[in-house]
Design a protein around this motif. Structure first.
Motif, mmCIF file in Angstrom:
data_model
loop_
_atom_site.group_PDB
_atom_site.id
_atom_site.type_symbol
_atom_site.label_atom_id
_atom_site.label_comp_id
_atom_site.label_asym_id
_atom_site.label_seq_id
_atom_site.Cartn_x
_atom_site.Cartn_y
_atom_site.Cartn_z
ATOM 1 N N ILE A 67 0.854 -1.188 0.000
ATOM 2 C CA ILE A 67 0.000 0.000 0.000
ATOM 3 C C ILE A 67 0.894 1.243 0.000
ATOM 4 O O ILE A 67 1.834 1.355 0.791
ATOM 5 N N ILE A 68 0.581 2.177 -0.919
ATOM 6 C CA ILE A 68 1.375 3.401 -1.021
ATOM 7 C C ILE A 68 1.035 4.327 0.158
ATOM 8 O O ILE A 68 -0.125 4.722 0.332
ATOM 9 N N SER A 69 2.060 4.662 0.922
ATOM 10 C CA SER A 69 1.857 5.598 2.045
ATOM 11 C C SER A 69 2.386 6.989 1.710
ATOM 12 O O SER A 69 1.916 7.992 2.266
ATOM 13 N N GLN A 70 3.340 7.087 0.771
ATOM 14 C CA GLN A 70 3.887 8.381 0.375
ATOM 15 C C GLN A 70 4.445 8.261 -1.031
ATOM 16 O O GLN A 70 5.050 7.244 -1.388
ATOM 17 N N LEU A 71 4.234 9.312 -1.845
ATOM 18 C CA LEU A 71 4.721 9.320 -3.231
ATOM 19 C C LEU A 71 5.251 10.706 -3.550
ATOM 20 O O LEU A 71 4.548 11.701 -3.394
ATOM 21 N N GLU A 72 6.503 10.800 -3.999
ATOM 22 C CA GLU A 72 7.137 12.076 -4.314
ATOM 23 C C GLU A 72 7.815 11.982 -5.676
ATOM 24 O O GLU A 72 8.491 10.997 -5.972
ATOM 25 N N GLY A 73 7.613 13.015 -6.496
ATOM 26 C CA GLY A 73 8.235 13.056 -7.812
ATOM 27 C C GLY A 73 7.439 13.904 -8.769
ATOM 28 O O GLY A 73 6.195 13.939 -8.710
ATOM 29 N N LYS A 74 8.096 14.601 -9.684
ATOM 30 C CA LYS A 74 7.441 15.478 -10.636
ATOM 31 C C LYS A 74 6.706 14.645 -11.688
ATOM 32 O O LYS A 74 7.271 13.747 -12.305
ATOM 33 N N GLY A 75 5.413 14.980 -11.885
ATOM 34 C CA GLY A 75 4.618 14.302 -12.907
ATOM 35 C C GLY A 75 4.112 12.937 -12.505
ATOM 36 O O GLY A 75 3.557 12.216 -13.333
ATOM 37 N N VAL A 76 4.275 12.550 -11.252
ATOM 38 C CA VAL A 76 3.845 11.233 -10.775
ATOM 39 C C VAL A 76 2.646 11.415 -9.846
ATOM 40 O O VAL A 76 2.658 12.288 -8.978
ATOM 41 N N LYS A 77 1.614 10.580 -10.033
ATOM 42 C CA LYS A 77 0.441 10.667 -9.153
ATOM 43 C C LYS A 77 -0.054 9.279 -8.804
ATOM 44 O O LYS A 77 0.133 8.312 -9.563
ATOM 45 N N GLN A 78 -0.668 9.199 -7.644
ATOM 46 C CA GLN A 78 -1.237 7.938 -7.186
ATOM 47 C C GLN A 78 -2.642 7.799 -7.742
ATOM 48 O O GLN A 78 -3.460 8.721 -7.677
ATOM 49 N N ILE A 79 -2.965 6.608 -8.326
ATOM 50 C CA ILE A 79 -4.287 6.417 -8.936
ATOM 51 C C ILE A 79 -5.143 5.428 -8.148
ATOM 52 O O ILE A 79 -6.360 5.399 -8.315
#
Length: 410
Positions: free
Chosen positions: A371-383
């Motif tokens: 399970i994604i708890s944190q996402l960092e980066g340009k142009g990246v998104k959680q779907i």
């Protein structure tokens, strides 16, 4: 020559009368494996097509008991063995007259003695015309009501669905191949083509023939997909291809997509496979199902892959995979990770290459274990809970690199 003219005209007239007499006129809901027939029966007559056992349905309010004699299947010639018969080729102007010696169901052949020679011929390639009627038990003829409905496998159809891509436009073509396996011609009038890939023929589709639309388009009434068939002549033992629907739509979007799953043990560089996804909308309803796709070049058609369209409704956005992309390539590289177990934090690097001379749009969806708890980066998104998406445009003959970090938990 003038004295022969009346005889020639009379011959043509008699030929026309005979042909008309051999044509059966019916109304039907034609399904992909059989048909639901509605037929007006004149006194002392039987249904024109082969009735599927147990499917006879009288449509009159009152009717007398109907006793049906089990007739010999016209494909079974065993009752004529030892008799003089004539066999006519279904495909060519060819016929033989002789004594029928045998019929082999296992090999699909029959033996015919013509003069002093014996011929072995394929049963499916010939019609049989007996010189005498095989002896039948003296059962009284069934008296049918004036209007009956029944199912018959003599009449069926196959949908043909095609997409043609050319110059930013997609052409959708729906055709029907109607099969007449009966030994007589059929005139189909005020009928319906019925498409239901998984369900049997529905009785409510039969009722729709009474209120059939005059428009030539697919009808989704009562959650049944039908198409009006006003009039078509079907010769005996033939397949007839007819046009149903032809629509043209502008291609709204062309995008190159790649989907990939990464596990906790993934390592190093992972190559990506992109597919070309086209998006368009239809101006009218069409038939759902599997479509053969083509690319048009200089009036020629280049076959591509098959694609599935589950919803072919007007104004609904449709996405189809035309083929694998030869313009876009890429790879996903794991730079580092804090653990091979959950929880863990991973650093990924996406590299995309555009090999063409045009700007391209791409989208990469990465599904992960955890399970994604944190996402960092340009142009990246959680779907969703365990997937991330990267999309963008890339200039001709160039490459893009995007680095991002994702934290995963159980």
């Amino acid at each position: 020559m003038k004295s022969m003219t009346p005889y020639l005209c009379l011959s043509l007239l008699l030929g026309s009368i005979h042909a008309a007499a051999q044509t059966t006129s019916v109304r039907a809901v034609i399904n992909t494996h059989s048909s639901q027939i509605v037929e007006n029966i004149t006194a002392n007559q039987a249904p024109s097509l082969t009735v599927t056992k147990g499917s006879l349905l009288p449509l009159t309010a009152n009717f007398s008991p109907i006793t049906q004699t089990r007739a010999v299947d016209y494909r079974d010639w065993s009752h004529h063995i030892g008799q003089t018969v004539t066999v006519d080729s279904k495909m060519r102007a060819l016929s033989y007259t002789g004594k029928l010696l045998s019929q082999e169901a296992r090999t699909g052949t029959f033996s015919l003695q013509v003069n002093n020679s014996v011929m072995v011929l394929p049963s499916n390639d010939f019609y049989l015309q007996a010189s005498s009627t095989p002896q039948q038990d003296n059962h009284p003829s069934a008296q049918y009501p004036s209007i009956v409905s029944y199912q018959s496998t003599d009449l069926s159809w196959s949908p043909k669905r095609t997409l043609i891509f050319a110059d930013g436009v997609v052409s959708l073509i729906n055709s029907a191949q109607i099969h007449n396996s009966a030994t007589q011609a059929i005139q189909v009038k005020k009928s319906l083509l019925h498409y239901s890939p998984n369900l049997p023929l529905q009785a409510k589709a039969l009722a729709n023939t009474v209120r059939m639309s005059e428009s030539n388009q697919a009808d989704y009434q009562d959650n049944e997909v039908t198409y009006p068939l006003h009039s078509v002549h079907l010769a005996a033992g033939t397949d007839t291809l007819i046009k149903l629907i032809r629509l043209q739509s502008a291609i709204e979007k062309s995008e190159h997509r790649a989907n990939i799953y990464t596990s906790l043990t993934s390592a190093g560089q992972i190559p990506l496979t992109f597919s070309n996804i086209l998006t368009f909308r239809l101006s009218a309803d069409a038939f759902p199902g599997q479509y053969q796709t083509f690319w048009q070049r200089d009036g020629l058609l280049i076959p591509s892959n098959h694609t599935q369209i589950n919803i072919a409704r007007a104004n609904h956005p449709i996405e189809v995979t035309s083929n694998k992309s030869l313009d876009i390539s890429g790879q996903l590289t794991l730079i580092n990770k804090t653990s091979q177990k959950l929880p863990t934090t991973q650093t990924w690097e996406l590299t995309v290459h555009n090999h063409s001379n045009k700007i391209k749009t791409y989208r990469v969806m990465q599904s992960m274990r955890g399970i994604i708890s944190q996402l960092e980066g340009k142009g990246v998104k959680q779907i969703n809970a365990s997937s991330a998406q990267i999309e963008g445009e890339i200039q001709p003959q160039s490459s893009q690199t995007i680095r991002y970090q994702v934290s995963l938990k159980e």
